[in-house]
Structures are given as C-alpha cells and as structure tokens.
Design an enzyme around this catalytic site. Sequence first.
Site, PDB file in Angstrom:
ATOM      1  N   LYS A 153       0.821  -1.226   0.000  1.00  0.00           N
ATOM      2  CA  LYS A 153       0.000   0.000   0.000  1.00  0.00           C
ATOM      3  C   LYS A 153       0.843   1.258   0.000  1.00  0.00           C
ATOM      4  CE  LYS A 153      -2.140  -0.740   3.930  1.00  0.00           C
ATOM      5  NZ  LYS A 153      -1.595  -2.023   4.380  1.00  0.00           N
ATOM      6  N   ARG A 169      -9.385   1.649   9.010  1.00  0.00           N
ATOM      7  CA  ARG A 169      -9.037   0.263   9.323  1.00  0.00           C
ATOM      8  C   ARG A 169     -10.129  -0.419  10.141  1.00  0.00           C
ATOM      9  NH1 ARG A 169      -3.023   0.858   9.058  1.00  0.00           N
ATOM     10  NH2 ARG A 169      -2.045  -1.153   9.390  1.00  0.00           N
ATOM     11  N   ARG A 198      12.450  -9.987   6.256  1.00  0.00           N
ATOM     12  CA  ARG A 198      13.228  -8.777   5.923  1.00  0.00           C
ATOM     13  C   ARG A 198      14.329  -8.505   6.945  1.00  0.00           C
ATOM     14  NH1 ARG A 198       8.317  -4.684   4.256  1.00  0.00           N
ATOM     15  NH2 ARG A 198       7.859  -4.744   6.458  1.00  0.00           N
TER      16      ARG A 198
HETATM   17  P1  AMP Z   1       1.025   0.616   9.029  1.00  0.00           P
HETATM   18  O1  AMP Z   1       2.284   1.342   8.830  1.00  0.00           O
HETATM   19  O2  AMP Z   1      -0.132   1.176   8.237  1.00  0.00           O
HETATM   20  O3  AMP Z   1       1.166  -0.888   8.852  1.00  0.00           O
HETATM   21  O4  AMP Z   1       0.623   0.832  10.573  1.00  0.00           O
HETATM   22  C1  AMP Z   1       1.463   0.388  11.610  1.00  0.00           C
HETATM   23  C2  AMP Z   1       0.652   0.302  12.903  1.00  0.00           C
HETATM   24  O5  AMP Z   1       0.103   1.597  13.230  1.00  0.00           O
HETATM   25  C3  AMP Z   1      -0.553  -0.622  12.859  1.00  0.00           C
HETATM   26  O6  AMP Z   1      -0.202  -1.967  13.097  1.00  0.00           O
HETATM   27  C4  AMP Z   1      -1.417  -0.030  13.965  1.00  0.00           C
HETATM   28  O7  AMP Z   1      -0.930  -0.386  15.232  1.00  0.00           O
HETATM   29  C5  AMP Z   1      -1.198   1.475  13.807  1.00  0.00           C
HETATM   30  N1  AMP Z   1      -2.179   2.088  12.877  1.00  0.00           N
HETATM   31  C6  AMP Z   1      -1.916   2.663  11.667  1.00  0.00           C
HETATM   32  N2  AMP Z   1      -3.043   3.123  11.091  1.00  0.00           N
HETATM   33  C7  AMP Z   1      -4.062   2.831  11.943  1.00  0.00           C
HETATM   34  C8  AMP Z   1      -5.470   3.033  11.905  1.00  0.00           C
HETATM   35  N3  AMP Z   1      -6.081   3.611  10.856  1.00  0.00           N
HETATM   36  N4  AMP Z   1      -6.205   2.611  12.983  1.00  0.00           N
HETATM   37  C9  AMP Z   1      -5.602   2.026  14.036  1.00  0.00           C
HETATM   38  N5  AMP Z   1      -4.282   1.792  14.127  1.00  0.00           N
HETATM   39  C10 AMP Z   1      -3.505   2.190  13.103  1.00  0.00           C
END
Ligand code: AMP
Length: 218
Positions: free
Chosen positions: A13, A88, A127
């Site tokens: 993404k 999410r 990784r």
């Molecule tokens: P990402 O980089 O998008 O994989 O996000 C890393 C972590 O940030 C996730 O595993 C969640 O703990 C938190 N996070 C990111 N976006 C959200 C969201 N929209 N709602 C809740 N937690 C989030």
Amino acid sequence: MILILLGPPGAGKGTQAKRLAEERGLVQLSTGDMLRAAAAAGSELGRKAKVTMERGDLVSDDIIIAMIGERMEQPDCRKGAILDGFPRSLAQAEALDAMLAATGRGVDRVVEIKVDDEALVTRIAGRLTCAKCGSGYHDTFRRTKVEGVCDSCGGREFTRRADDIEATVRARLKVYNTQTAPLLPYYRQRGKLATVDGMGPMAAVEADIRAAVDGGKG
Ligand code: AMP
C-alpha cells in the site's frame, strides 16, 4: 479526489500510494507514518501508540479519527488525498464519510490490494537490514552472497524491524482479517470497491491500480 488503498500489512500500500500520489499531484496520508513520527518525537500520543503498534493491535478509533481529521483540514488536502492505512475499522470508515460529507465530498474509489496471507508472512518476516549501511536483504528472496556478510559494505550486523517478527506479522494479519476486512462489503455495497491482484510484479500491480482508479470496478 479521495482514494483509499486497502490491504493487509506488506501488500505494498505504502509504495503504491506514494507513486500514485506523485503521479496525480495528491497528498499521501499514512496513519502508520503519522503514528511512527509521533512515537519518534516522543509525544504522549506517540508513546502510547508505540506500545500498541509493537503488539500489532490497532490504535483506538478516537485517536486515529481526531488525528486524520485534523490533517485533512490542512490546505494541501483540498485537492484530494490518497489514504493508506486508514480507515481500518467500520467506525473509522463511518467517521470518514461523515467528515467528508461535511464539506460536500465523499470517497471516490477504494482499491483493495489482495495478497495471500502465507506469502505476506514470508515476505515481511524475512526482511533484514545491514546495521552499518542500510542495505536490505531477505532470508529467502535476497540472501547475502556470503552467509552473514553484507554484500555492499562487509558489515556483519543485521537488524529487523520491531513489528516485522513473525508473531507480530501474524497478529497484524489477524487484526486485518477481523477488523479491517469488513470494510470490503461496506465499500462494495456503495459501488466504490475495486480489487487488484497484489501478488504479481510491482509494475503490474501499479498498472492494475491505475486502471481501477480510472474506471473499471474490478
Ligand atoms: P502501518 O504502517 O499502516 O502498517 O501501521 C502500523 C501500525 O500503526 C498498525 O499496526 C497499527 O498499530 C497502527 N495504525 C496505523 N493506522 C491505523 C489506523 N487507521 N487505525 C488504528 N491503528 C492504526
């Protein structure tokens, strides 16, 4: 234009959102990046979020909705945005709809990047990075030529991201399948959803996303 890229962790993404944002002159908004920046800055929100992120759980809807709401009010978002990692949960999707409706806007397109769970675990959990020069490697797909020695600088120390360990990757996938996957029927019912195959080469995925954004519903 408001675009959402939906998909499990490791689906690509972030990379795809960045490319599309540059191409269309839109802002890329990643809630994960915002939370990591807050954690690095050591704010109270960042400290709380860090613990939750390291467990692989979701940060609370209230915090996320307030954070993205504030960000989307900035002038650079007027033309539109590509949302990566948000919404999410159903509560977040409903809050986003309400937020956009207040300014006469709505979500234009949601693109799901579909990837096989086991492939994701192998992709993410393997990784590793050279601690000295930052070169990226993979246990299966990109091994060093000499075992334990960095090809670029000869370094012998390697690091892995805190949330890339297999147990956390599996927790993040479970959270995606239970809390985020219900967004697929939510957007499908509203005629917004397109699905692309995220297992192919990056350029092919990029072309499919572009086609999905520009018309076909997939
Ligand atoms: P990402 O980089 O998008 O994989 O996000 C890393 C972590 O940030 C996730 O595993 C969640 O703990 C938190 N996070 C990111 N976006 C959200 C969201 N929209 N709602 C809740 N937690 C989030």
